[in-house]
Every structure is written in structure tokens, then in C-alpha cells.
Design a protein around this motif. Structure first.
Motif: not given
Ligand code: HEM
Length: 427
Positions: A34-42, A60-72, A336-343
């Protein structure tokens, strides 16, 4: 993947339709997809429905990226916690009966959760001080005692829904015990807290009133007679200007920790019972219970989305999206935990990888990861040591709780019997 960037200033969040709801994401049978589909679209920041009341949608805006979340989470200058910054509050757009107003009320309550800057620091310090003054050995004993009483009430054998019979009361009553309440009062607070958190219509105000009254009484009692619980410490803290601030500061961990703790305990029990590999690794001593708790934080974050919203102070670009002043941002910890950049693909690199955001980061980071781990560890251990539990999963699988925030099975039908030592019931 090309991202569709909303650069046209005339397209506002509220103009978008067909948004996926937080509850649909959290309770999706395949959350990762479900997150992957949303990520692919937006891309890493996507528009979502926080809640709907009738035909009214709160977006609202859903922040899913690890880097974006740390920034916010770390940029208080750009993203406020104060709910008055939210355009929906400022312009009085929220439909009546909206559950999100529990976490983002039009008028902030005097707790660090709703504030920024110096006011946040003033109100957060007493909670940090009170938590670090807790005697952890005593917390362990109290939690163990409380869990044993819940197990005793279940009897020697039977069938039940383990979420209601054990995980929920263990999570909630552990928290009210930390605050200093006896189990009977804790039970009453649990009933009222459930009404407040799910936004149970007309019941909310009355339930909030009863919770506040109980806490205020307890503050007066502790100030007069002292004690070793969180409220006793906060009752004499010099940072507080009046008892209303103490009560508000006690209510936040009560609601937050109760749903978070319940979710973490439920998810860990669920994974140990349903995942033969994990269960066998715990039983065989190849992974400690602590390791299993960590694995849950990574693989199946009990908090899918943090109910601690952030609000943009000005127009700002984030993850390819134009966020407008006053928009709400929801932080998806699970995504964000599933973000490939932290695995990495190397299992050894994953050992002790604690880059997950399950406790948040920055000034509003959870103040109690140590205490929460202690409580969840004791609660899961007591259950698994004292009971032989078999999970009954229907063909269609277990339903997920319909929550915008936490992810855990809504019910866990089990049969159980007391664990035995040499054929005797283990007393
Ligand atoms: C003893 C149990 C717990 C207590 C007393 C507690 C207390 C709190 C409090 C008071 C806050 C708000 C802090 C602020 O805004 O200044 C908070 C936030 C938070 N807590 Fe905990 N909590 C507990 C358990 C948990 C558990 C079990 C989890 C997850 C596994 C968790 C994850 C979080 C997260 C993600 C936030 C929000 C971070 C953010 O959005 O910035 N907490 N907690």
C-alpha cells in the motif's frame, strides 16, 4: 519514477479528491504494498485523507521518506507542533466530531506535545525529570505483578481474544501504574481513554472531564503525601505554573503510551505466535525477547503513523511537493522504516541497526523508550512464560485494527492453558 509535482499554486491540498485514508493504509493486509503504490504515484510525500466525517474530508501530507521525515521532525523553524498553525483550525474548517482534534485541538493544551520553542522546553522538562527519577526495578516488579493479575483473571485454560483479554489491559494499566494509579482506577481510566482516543461522539467531553478530575485529585493527594510515581514527581516540579499543566502533561503519555504500548505488545505477541521462524528463534534462545521487540519496531512498526502532526509555518518544498503554509503533515513511521535507503541486503549490516524512527527524532522524540521497552518486555515475557498459547487464524487472516495510527491485529483468537512444570500447574 517521474514524480508529479504540484507547482501550481492554485491547486491546494483540499482541491485534491480520491485520497487514500490513513486507516486504509494502516489496516491494509499488505501494508508495504500500500505504501509502495502511494510512493510510486507521488514520491516520498503524498496527499492523504487524515479523517472523513460524512462527506467532509480532512486532508494532509503523508511523509514516507526516511530523510524527509528526519528533516520535518528536526526542523522546528519550518514545521510547528502548535495546532493553531494548522489552517483547518485557524479557518475553523474542521467538521464537528472530528477525532483528530484530540491530537490537534483548536486551542493547544498546556503539554509539551502541543508546543514549540521555550514553552515546549518548559513543559517537557518535568516529564523527562520524572521519567529519569523512576526506579526501574520497581517498574519491573509492578509491571510483573500487574501482568500476573491479568493472567490470573484469565483462569487456567480457555479460549479468548488475546488483544482484549491481555495486550490492551497490560499496555494501559502499565502506564496508569507508572502515573501512580491503583488497578481499579486504572481500569476506569482505560474505559474513558478509549472513548477519547477513538472520538466517541458526545461521550468525548464527559470522558475527558472524568479523566481530568481523577488526575487532579491524584495530584493534590501526591503533593500532600508524596510518592514515587510520575505524578508525584511532576506535582512538585518548579516548571509548572498550575495543576492544569500537570494534568495535561500526564494525559499525553497516558493516551499516547497506552495505544503505543498496547500496539507494541500486541504486535510482538502476534509475530512470536504466528511467525514460526521468529517464535522458534525466541524459544531456542537464538534471539532474545529484546531482539524480538526490536524486530517488531523494524518489520511491523506498531506505530504506522505518528498522531503527533506537524504544520507548515510557510510554503515549503518537501520531497518534490509544494506544501502550503498551514498544511498538516502526518509522519509515516512504518513507511520511513521500510525506506530502502536505511537497509542493506547484508544481514550482518542489519544487526543492531537502530536507524528506525519508531521513537521519532528531534525535540518531540518519545521521552520513554527505556521504560516502554522494559514494560513491553515484561508483558510479553510474563504471557509466554505462564501460558501455552495457540493462535487460531481464520482462512481470511486476522483483521487489522481500523486505526489511522497504530497497526496490530484487531483481535487474536487463541486457546490457552497455564504452562506446567513437571505436570503441575506453574504457580
Ligand atoms: C512508558 C511508555 C511511554 C511513554 C510514557 C511515552 C510518552 C510519550 C510522550 C509524552 C510523547 C510526546 C512527547 C512530546 O511531544 O514532547 C511521546 C511521543 C512519541 N512516542 Fe512515546 N511513550 C511511551 C511509549 C511509546 C512506545 C511503545 C512507542 C513506540 C513503539 C512510542 C513512540 C513515540 C513516538 C513515535 C512519539 C512521537 C514522536 C514525534 O512525532 O515526534 N512511545 N511519547
Amino acid at each position: 519514477m517521474a514524480q508529479r509535482i504540484i507547482q501550481d499554486e492554485s491547486v491546494a491540498l483540499e482541491d485534491l479528491s480520491g485520497l487514500v485514508s490513513l486507516t486504509a493504509l494502516t489496516s491494509s493486509p499488505d501494508q508495504e504494498a500500500a505504501y509502495a503504490a502511494l510512493h510510486a504515484q507521488w514520491g516520498p510525500v503524498a496527499p492523504v485523507e487524515i479523517e472523513s466525517v460524512g462527506d467532509d474530508v480532512v486532508p494532509g501530507w503523508l511523509v514516507m521518506g526516511h530523510q524527509e521525515m528526519c528533516h520535518v521532525m528536526r526542523s522546528e523553524a519550518q514545521f510547528a507542533k502548535d495546532p493553531r498553525t494548522w489552517r483547518w483550525n485557524e479557518e475553523d474548517l474542521l467538521p464537528p466530531g472530528t477525532a483528530i482534534s484530540t491530537f490537534a485541538p483548536a486551542e493547544p493544551r498546556p503539554a509539551s506535545f502541543h508546543h514549540d520553542g521555550e514553552e515546549r522546553r518548559r513543559l517537557r522538562e518535568p516529564l523527562d525529570d520524572a521519567l529519569s527519577a523512576l526506579d526501574e526495578r520497581r517498574v519491573r516488579e509492578q509491571t510483573k505483578d500487574m501482568c500476573e493479575r491479568i493472567i490470573d483473571r484469565m483462569g487456567d485454560s480457555g479460549t479468548t481474544d488475546l488483544v482484549r483479554a491481555y495486550c490492551q489491559p497490560a499496555g494501559f494499566l502499565a502506564m496508569t501504574t507508572l502515573l501512580g494509579f491503583d488497578l481499579e482506577t486504572g481500569g476506569r481510566l482505560m474505559t474513558d481513554s478509549a472513548k477519547v482516543v477513538v472520538g466517541d461522539g458526545d461521550e468525548v467531553a464527559a470522558a475527558q472531564g472524568r479523566v481530568a478530575g481523577t488526575i487532579l485529585e491524584h495530584i493534590t493527594e501526591r503533593r500532600a503525601h508524596g510518592g514515587r510515581d510520575l505524578i508525584a514527581h511532576m506535582a512538585v516540579h518548579p516548571n509548572f505554573a498550575h495543576d492544569g499543566e500537570i494534568a495535561a502533561s500526564a494525559v499525553v503519555p497516558m493516551h499516547a503510551a497506552a495505544i503505543f504500548l498496547t500496539a507494541w505488545i500486541t504486535q510482538t505477541v502476534h509475530l512470536v505466535l504466528s511467525d514460526p521462524t521468529l517464535g522458534a528463534r525466541v524459544a531456542g534462545g537464538r534471539i532474545t525477547l529484546d531482539g524480538a521487540l526490536d524486530e517488531v519496531l523494524w518489520r511491523e512498526s506498531p506505530i504506522a503513523q505518528s498522531p503527533a502532526l506537524r504544520f507548515a509555518r510557510n510554503d515549503v518544498e518537501l520531497g518534490g511537493r509544494l506544501i502550503r503554509k498551514g498544511d498538516a503533515l502526518v509522519l509515516s513511521i512504518a513507511a520511513a522504516n521500510a525506506d530502502p535507503s536505511v537497509h542493506t541486503d547484508d544481514p550482518w549490516d542489519q544487526v543492531d541497526n537502530r536507524a528506525h524512527l519508531s521513537w521519532g527524532t528531534g525535540l518531540h522524540r518519545c521521552p520513554a523508550p527505556r521504560q516502554a521497552r522494559l514494560i513491553a518486555g515484561v508483558a510479553v515475557d510474563e504471557l509466554l512464560r505462564n501460558m501455552d498459547v495457540t493462535l487460531h487464524v481464520p482462512d481470511e487472516g486476522l483483521p487489522w485494527a481500523p486505526s489511522p495510527w497504530v497497526r496490530h491485529p484487531a483481535r487474536m483468537p487463541v486457546s490457552y492453558r497455564r504452562a506446567t512444570v513437571n505436570g503441575e500447574i506453574d504457580e
